[in-house]
Design a protein around this motif. Sequence first.
Motif, PDB file in Angstrom:
ATOM      1  N   ALA A   1      17.501   1.387  22.724  1.00  0.00           N
ATOM      2  CA  ALA A   1      17.495   0.403  23.812  1.00  0.00           C
ATOM      3  C   ALA A   1      18.048   1.267  24.969  1.00  0.00           C
ATOM      4  CB  ALA A   1      18.081  -1.015  23.571  1.00  0.00           C
ATOM      5  N   HIS A   2      19.197   1.923  24.605  1.00  0.00           N
ATOM      6  CA  HIS A   2      19.828   2.409  25.734  1.00  0.00           C
ATOM      7  C   HIS A   2      19.926   4.093  25.471  1.00  0.00           C
ATOM      8  CE1 HIS A   2      20.740  -1.402  27.695  1.00  0.00           C
ATOM      9  NE2 HIS A   2      21.062  -1.725  26.470  1.00  0.00           N
ATOM     10  N   PRO A   3      19.300   5.070  25.861  1.00  0.00           N
ATOM     11  CA  PRO A   3      19.203   6.314  25.512  1.00  0.00           C
ATOM     12  C   PRO A   3      20.816   6.816  25.970  1.00  0.00           C
ATOM     13  CG  PRO A   3      17.080   5.965  26.588  1.00  0.00           C
ATOM     14  CD  PRO A   3      17.933   4.744  26.650  1.00  0.00           C
ATOM     15  N   GLU A   4      21.253   6.302  26.768  1.00  0.00           N
ATOM     16  CA  GLU A   4      22.613   6.877  27.472  1.00  0.00           C
ATOM     17  C   GLU A   4      23.747   6.565  26.387  1.00  0.00           C
ATOM     18  OE1 GLU A   4      21.798   3.496  30.323  1.00  0.00           O
ATOM     19  OE2 GLU A   4      20.576   4.528  28.751  1.00  0.00           O
ATOM     20  N   TYR A   5      23.246   5.611  25.361  1.00  0.00           N
ATOM     21  CA  TYR A   5      24.485   5.314  24.528  1.00  0.00           C
ATOM     22  C   TYR A   5      24.956   6.574  23.528  1.00  0.00           C
ATOM     23  CZ  TYR A   5      27.048   2.573  21.445  1.00  0.00           C
ATOM     24  OH  TYR A   5      28.036   2.156  20.089  1.00  0.00           O
ATOM     25  N   ALA A   6      23.739   7.271  23.466  1.00  0.00           N
ATOM     26  CA  ALA A   6      24.157   8.634  22.384  1.00  0.00           C
ATOM     27  C   ALA A   6      25.281   9.540  22.926  1.00  0.00           C
ATOM     28  CB  ALA A   6      22.743   9.416  22.293  1.00  0.00           C
ATOM     29  N   GLU A   7      24.946   9.522  24.188  1.00  0.00           N
ATOM     30  CA  GLU A   7      26.336  10.399  24.908  1.00  0.00           C
ATOM     31  C   GLU A   7      27.559   9.533  24.783  1.00  0.00           C
ATOM     32  OE1 GLU A   7      28.356  13.576  26.669  1.00  0.00           O
ATOM     33  OE2 GLU A   7      26.298  13.135  25.696  1.00  0.00           O
ATOM     34  N   TYR A   8      27.687   8.435  25.074  1.00  0.00           N
ATOM     35  CA  TYR A   8      28.889   7.427  24.915  1.00  0.00           C
ATOM     36  C   TYR A   8      29.273   7.462  23.627  1.00  0.00           C
ATOM     37  CZ  TYR A   8      31.383   3.040  24.607  1.00  0.00           C
ATOM     38  OH  TYR A   8      32.372   2.078  24.303  1.00  0.00           O
ATOM     39  N   ARG A   9      28.375   7.531  22.647  1.00  0.00           N
ATOM     40  CA  ARG A   9      29.061   7.535  21.188  1.00  0.00           C
ATOM     41  C   ARG A   9      29.582   8.911  20.805  1.00  0.00           C
ATOM     42  NH1 ARG A   9      24.727   6.346  16.462  1.00  0.00           N
ATOM     43  NH2 ARG A   9      23.672   8.253  17.387  1.00  0.00           N
ATOM     44  N   ARG A  10      29.116  10.016  21.504  1.00  0.00           N
ATOM     45  CA  ARG A  10      29.698  11.376  21.021  1.00  0.00           C
ATOM     46  C   ARG A  10      31.010  11.456  21.966  1.00  0.00           C
ATOM     47  NH1 ARG A  10      24.394  13.263  21.685  1.00  0.00           N
ATOM     48  NH2 ARG A  10      24.547  13.368  23.881  1.00  0.00           N
ATOM     49  N   GLN A  11      31.582  10.689  23.117  1.00  0.00           N
ATOM     50  CA  GLN A  11      32.634  10.906  23.846  1.00  0.00           C
ATOM     51  C   GLN A  11      33.708   9.676  23.323  1.00  0.00           C
ATOM     52  OE1 GLN A  11      31.741  10.497  27.933  1.00  0.00           O
ATOM     53  NE2 GLN A  11      30.357  12.319  27.952  1.00  0.00           N
ATOM     54  N   VAL A  12      33.398   8.713  23.002  1.00  0.00           N
ATOM     55  CA  VAL A  12      34.056   7.695  22.579  1.00  0.00           C
ATOM     56  C   VAL A  12      34.222   7.238  21.140  1.00  0.00           C
ATOM     57  CG1 VAL A  12      34.856   5.083  23.014  1.00  0.00           C
ATOM     58  CG2 VAL A  12      33.684   6.695  24.811  1.00  0.00           C
ATOM     59  N   PRO A  13      35.475   7.348  20.564  1.00  0.00           N
ATOM     60  CA  PRO A  13      35.784   7.126  19.003  1.00  0.00           C
ATOM     61  C   PRO A  13      35.198   5.349  18.832  1.00  0.00           C
ATOM     62  CG  PRO A  13      37.705   6.820  20.144  1.00  0.00           C
ATOM     63  CD  PRO A  13      36.726   7.211  20.943  1.00  0.00           C
ATOM     64  N   MET A  14      34.762   5.358  17.462  1.00  0.00           N
ATOM     65  CA  MET A  14      34.153   3.886  17.156  1.00  0.00           C
ATOM     66  C   MET A  14      35.323   3.117  16.946  1.00  0.00           C
ATOM     67  SD  MET A  14      31.969   3.098  13.496  1.00  0.00           S
ATOM     68  CE  MET A  14      33.323   3.440  12.489  1.00  0.00           C
ATOM     69  N   LEU A  15      36.302   3.132  16.382  1.00  0.00           N
ATOM     70  CA  LEU A  15      37.243   1.691  16.268  1.00  0.00           C
ATOM     71  C   LEU A  15      38.775   2.315  16.592  1.00  0.00           C
ATOM     72  CD1 LEU A  15      35.912   0.483  12.834  1.00  0.00           C
ATOM     73  CD2 LEU A  15      35.973  -0.750  14.942  1.00  0.00           C
ATOM     74  N   LEU A  16      39.240   3.430  16.345  1.00  0.00           N
ATOM     75  CA  LEU A  16      40.656   3.873  16.609  1.00  0.00           C
ATOM     76  C   LEU A  16      40.818   4.806  17.741  1.00  0.00           C
ATOM     77  CD1 LEU A  16      41.980   4.759  12.981  1.00  0.00           C
ATOM     78  CD2 LEU A  16      42.116   2.490  14.417  1.00  0.00           C
ATOM     79  N   PRO A  17      41.207   4.160  18.836  1.00  0.00           N
ATOM     80  CA  PRO A  17      41.544   4.973  20.168  1.00  0.00           C
ATOM     81  C   PRO A  17      42.164   6.246  19.958  1.00  0.00           C
ATOM     82  CG  PRO A  17      42.741   3.372  20.203  1.00  0.00           C
ATOM     83  CD  PRO A  17      42.027   3.115  18.990  1.00  0.00           C
ATOM     84  N   ARG A  18      41.581   7.002  20.854  1.00  0.00           N
ATOM     85  CA  ARG A  18      42.339   8.512  20.945  1.00  0.00           C
ATOM     86  C   ARG A  18      43.617   8.334  21.611  1.00  0.00           C
ATOM     87  NH1 ARG A  18      36.892  10.630  21.735  1.00  0.00           N
ATOM     88  NH2 ARG A  18      35.915  11.048  19.872  1.00  0.00           N
ATOM     89  N   ILE A  19      44.625   8.717  21.346  1.00  0.00           N
ATOM     90  CA  ILE A  19      45.768   8.626  22.078  1.00  0.00           C
ATOM     91  C   ILE A  19      45.730   9.804  23.388  1.00  0.00           C
ATOM     92  CG2 ILE A  19      48.349   8.912  22.093  1.00  0.00           C
ATOM     93  CD1 ILE A  19      47.186   6.512  20.393  1.00  0.00           C
ATOM     94  N   GLY A  20      46.045   9.143  24.734  1.00  0.00           N
ATOM     95  CA  GLY A  20      45.914  10.006  25.880  1.00  0.00           C
ATOM     96  C   GLY A  20      44.596  10.467  26.222  1.00  0.00           C
ATOM     97  N   SER A  21      43.469   9.891  25.663  1.00  0.00           N
ATOM     98  CA  SER A  21      42.244  10.308  26.212  1.00  0.00           C
ATOM     99  C   SER A  21      41.495   8.987  26.832  1.00  0.00           C
ATOM    100  CB  SER A  21      41.249  10.805  25.025  1.00  0.00           C
ATOM    101  OG  SER A  21      41.099   9.652  24.131  1.00  0.00           O
ATOM    102  N   ARG A  22      40.467   9.457  27.623  1.00  0.00           N
ATOM    103  CA  ARG A  22      39.740   8.265  28.429  1.00  0.00           C
ATOM    104  C   ARG A  22      38.268   8.624  28.275  1.00  0.00           C
ATOM    105  NH1 ARG A  22      42.169   4.993  32.016  1.00  0.00           N
ATOM    106  NH2 ARG A  22      40.144   4.540  33.106  1.00  0.00           N
ATOM    107  N   ALA A  23      37.402   7.545  28.065  1.00  0.00           N
ATOM    108  CA  ALA A  23      36.107   7.976  27.973  1.00  0.00           C
ATOM    109  C   ALA A  23      35.389   8.347  29.651  1.00  0.00           C
ATOM    110  CB  ALA A  23      35.241   6.605  27.617  1.00  0.00           C
TER     111      ALA A  23
END
Length: 257
Positions: free
Chosen positions: A226-248
């Motif tokens: 539905a949203h092709p841009e989600y693929a890039e979002y998925r590569r940049q942002v973790p699924m459930l556990l945030p990365r300490i000190g990083s932002r999407a």
Amino acid sequence: MFNLFKRVSIFGYGVISYLVFLATFIYSIGFVANLPFAPRTLDGDPRLPFWTALGIDVLLLGLFAVQHSLMARPAFKAWWTRWIPEAAERSTYVLFSSLALILLYRFWQPLGGEIWVIENRSGRLVMGAVFGFGWALVLYATLLINHFDLFGLRQVWLQLLGRPYTNLAFKVPGAYKLVRHPLYLGWFLCFWATPTMSAAHLLFAVLTSLYILAAIQLEERDLVRAHPEYAEYRRQVPMLLPRIGSRAKADGGREAA
């Protein structure tokens, strides 16, 4: 006149479906936490032989998982809206999901036994705080991605006004910058943060967790379509556990189900 009656009826149906969900959501807190206001809860004295009770609980969780995932798929929605108004599709999904939960709560069978018990007062308070935070995170996550669209009210309101439904813009608000599924992270906290883990609670937590992990894969497949841009979002942002000190750095994201 008939068209006005139809629009009002669909809107009323959407409001009722939402109220059923809201009552179910509130009851869910009492069910999982064994609070006094809930007549039936996860724990209690076993009423049936262990294996019979176990089979019933697994069946109830399976019925909810099938309903919740099947009705969320685009193919089912396309078929379903041949029989019901498109504006009422989301409200119907919400209603059926609530009814599946009510069925689970009504017939759930305690299993007895304790896996762990935290006796320390500070430990119990910490668990209670994490549990409360989990429920708050669930609600917060729905508000970030438009709570009223997620639960069907926006759809029935627009049709009441005679205005066409428009899909929400793809975006990354608040907690969605840290993890792709803060709503599901909230559910994990709700189900696992308990000072007393019984056998029934462990069964509930394990099976719902496995379902959530499987559902994420299905939802993300639909989101990429539905949203092709989600693929890039998925590569940049973790699924459930945030990365300490990083932002999407992605531009968008929202839950599908």
